[in-house]
Design a protein around this motif. Structure first.
Motif, PDB file in Angstrom:
ATOM      1  N   GLU A 124      -6.124  -1.802  -8.212  1.00 54.31           N
ATOM      2  CA  GLU A 124      -5.650  -1.284  -6.938  1.00 54.31           C
ATOM      3  C   GLU A 124      -4.767  -0.049  -7.100  1.00 54.31           C
ATOM      4  OE1 GLU A 124      -5.896  -5.171  -4.033  1.00 54.31           O
ATOM      5  OE2 GLU A 124      -3.920  -4.541  -4.740  1.00 54.31           O
ATOM      6  N   ARG A 204      -2.310  -0.480  -1.958  1.00 52.40           N
ATOM      7  CA  ARG A 204      -3.274  -1.055  -1.018  1.00 52.40           C
ATOM      8  C   ARG A 204      -2.693  -2.291  -0.337  1.00 52.40           C
ATOM      9  NH1 ARG A 204      -6.192   1.977  -4.449  1.00 52.40           N
ATOM     10  NH2 ARG A 204      -8.017   3.011  -3.532  1.00 52.40           N
ATOM     11  N   TRP A 205      -1.917  -3.065  -1.059  1.00 50.40           N
ATOM     12  CA  TRP A 205      -1.268  -4.221  -0.430  1.00 50.40           C
ATOM     13  C   TRP A 205      -0.213  -3.733   0.567  1.00 50.40           C
ATOM     14  CZ3 TRP A 205       3.687  -6.125   0.019  1.00 50.40           C
ATOM     15  CH2 TRP A 205       3.794  -7.431   0.502  1.00 50.40           C
ATOM     16  N   ARG A 208      -1.846  -2.470   3.712  1.00 46.64           N
ATOM     17  CA  ARG A 208      -2.380  -3.577   4.510  1.00 46.64           C
ATOM     18  C   ARG A 208      -1.315  -4.163   5.433  1.00 46.64           C
ATOM     19  NH1 ARG A 208      -4.160  -9.506   2.191  1.00 46.64           N
ATOM     20  NH2 ARG A 208      -4.748 -10.417   4.192  1.00 46.64           N
ATOM     21  N   SER A 239      -8.748  -1.096   6.216  1.00 46.47           N
ATOM     22  CA  SER A 239      -7.893  -2.249   6.530  1.00 46.47           C
ATOM     23  C   SER A 239      -7.865  -2.530   8.019  1.00 46.47           C
ATOM     24  CB  SER A 239      -6.473  -2.017   6.014  1.00 46.47           C
ATOM     25  OG  SER A 239      -5.875  -0.913   6.668  1.00 46.47           O
ATOM     26  N   THR A 380      -9.909  -5.205   0.206  1.00 49.79           N
ATOM     27  CA  THR A 380      -8.528  -5.577  -0.102  1.00 49.79           C
ATOM     28  C   THR A 380      -8.137  -6.925   0.476  1.00 49.79           C
ATOM     29  OG1 THR A 380      -7.902  -3.245  -0.198  1.00 49.79           O
ATOM     30  CG2 THR A 380      -6.119  -4.841   0.093  1.00 49.79           C
ATOM     31  N   ARG A 383      -9.613  -9.581  -1.766  1.00 46.32           N
ATOM     32  CA  ARG A 383      -9.735  -9.321  -3.203  1.00 46.32           C
ATOM     33  C   ARG A 383      -8.975 -10.348  -4.031  1.00 46.32           C
ATOM     34  NH1 ARG A 383      -8.273  -4.126  -3.343  1.00 46.32           N
ATOM     35  NH2 ARG A 383     -10.406  -3.508  -2.819  1.00 46.32           N
TER      36      ARG A 383
END
Length: 456
Positions: A124, A204-205, A208, A239, A380, A383
């Motif tokens: 990521e 990416r987290w 989100r 997202s 994501t 994942r």
């Protein structure tokens, strides 16, 4: 710090989870015999001592994927570091069998968490053009951890033979050297914990959960300002169209899950752990003198590590699919040649060459690519959960191989057993040829759009 240097540094720190994974699983090979003798373990107790860590692995995988989706990748990596650190220190000073089992399970939990979250985190953060290479660093770290465990065990075994026991250090590294073998794991565990304080959360987290400013700052360090803005926009577009993790059980994500789990299982059914864990036994059957079993484990561990560099070198230029297809079919050939050597009593260095060829082909295909593929084909929002299922599949497959290898060896012979492993590699080749698609050079969001055009 230059963006490439920053990305490499973060990757290497996260890959320490792989190092600890490899070290913890391999170090046990040097302590089984002395622990069995000192604590007068029965065969069933010995078997439980060796295998109980698998329960911890399964538990670690089971909670880490879900937890990483909720609280973030970095926090869960901290949990893995704490599990490694506490288990290594406490196991080394345990004087009761139940306590040893408890801390082995805790160590297994650390392995389970690291095997799941470390490659996920790296994938990521990694830029699309180098993601395959950087995720493969995780597999390399595992092989380095295995090798370091073997070297450490060998060094301490020889050290204990030439020194007299004096004080606490003498007790740890001479009188009961197995304690020192495990205590060495405190060093990389502590380093992992401390170094995690300087790594960022997965952008990416963060994106989100609406933390765009933080995500953009991290992406800028890795890719530069312009590319960072473009990538964040792409991440947000995906997202905003995705839903819950329940989508993993519906098409097209279910098809991807089947692809990843089957490739993961077949990778382990190639017999790699039988070669690594039962290496001295196999080499003895091959007619190679193995009076120093730990020394020969070092040789096999070194070969496995060196050959992994081929994957790092070529995975982003040649691509995942060509490497996987070439490696799996060549691994089948090498295993078949090994089986023929056993069946025709061709022993010595010819046999070792065939086994080394298998390690070569496994190390640049079946070994690292299962992590690369599983970490990049899922969107994501699923994942973490998807990778948990893949890694759980890996541990269950490992358990099956470790359980069945001694039985197959004694019932049908090592030669026939290697032909079974070769057959699994052929199945892996045929399955990948039909189902595996190429992902090199694409961002994770581009891969998601390719898989599910409706999300555009």
């Amino acid at each position: 710090m230059k963006k490439n240097s920053f990305t490499t540094l973060v990757t290497l720190i996260a890959a320490l989870g792989g190092f600890l994974f490899g070290f913890d699983m391999a170090v046990v090979s040097g302590i089984i015999d002395p622990v069995r003798t000192q604590f007068a373990l029965s065969s069933s107790q010995e078997g439980w001592f060796v295998s109980c860590a698998l329960l911890g692995c399964i538990a670690g995988v089971a909670f880490s994927g879900y937890l990483s989706d909720k609280i973030g990748r970095k926090k869960v990596l901290f949990i893995a570091a704490i599990l490694f650190l506490v288990s290594a220190a406490c196991f080394s000073f345990s004087n009761a069998y139940p306590l040893m089992i408890a801390f082995r399970i805790m160590a297994g939990m650390g392995v389970g968490v690291a095997s799941n979250i470390s490659p996920l985190y790296i994938s990521e953060l990694a830029p699309a053009k180098s993601r395959g290479r950087l995720v493969t660093f995780y597999q390399l770290a595992i092989t380095i951890g295995i090798l370091c465990a073997y070297v450490s065990n060998l060094f301490l075994q020889r050290y204990s033979a030439g020194h007299s026991p004096e004080g606490l250090l003498g007790w740890l590294f001479v009188t009961e050297v197995w304690r020192g073998m495990f205590l060495v794991g405190v060093i990389p565990a502590a380093a992992f914990f401390l170094l995690l304080t300087i790594v960022p959360e997965s952008p990416r987290w963060l994106a989100r959960y609406g933390r765009d400013t933080e995500a953009l700052s991290i992406l800028t360090k890795m890719n530069g300002e312009q590319l960072a803005k473009e990538e964040l926009a792409s991440i947000k577009a995906i997202s905003n169209t995705t839903g819950s993790s329940s989508e993993l059980w519906k098409s097209p994500l279910l098809k991807l899950l089947i692809l990843a789990t089957v490739l993961t299982a077949l990778s382990q059914f190639s017999g790699i752990n039988a070669v690594i864990y039962y290496g001295p036994t196999i080499l003895k059957e091959a007619g190679i003198i193995t009076n120093e079993a730990l020394l020969y484990q070092v040789i096999l561990g070194a070969a496995n590590m060196i050959f992994t560099f081929i994957a790092i070198w070529k995975v982003d230029s040649l691509g995942r699919r060509p490497l996987y297809l070439t490696g799996s079919i060549c691994a089948a050939i090498a295993l078949s040649l090994t089986g023929l050597c056993f069946l025709n009593n061709i022993t010595g260095w010819w046999m070792l060459a065939c086994i080394s060829l298998f390690l070569l082909f496994f190390a640049f295909s079946l070994g690292p690519l299962k992590f690369v593929i599983a970490t990049e084909i899922f969107p994501t929002h699923v994942r973490g959960t998807a990778l948990s299922i893949c890694i759980l599949t890996m541990w269950v497959s490992d358990w099956i191989v470790n359980l069945l290898f001694p039985i197959l060896r004694d019932q049908i012979g090592i030669g026939a057993t290697f032909f079974i492993f070769a057959g699994c590699c052929v199945v892996s080749y045929l399955f990948a040829r039909k189902n595996l698609f190429e992902t090199k050079g694409k961002t994770l969001e581009e891969i998601s759009l390719t898989i599910n055009p409706a999300s555009k």
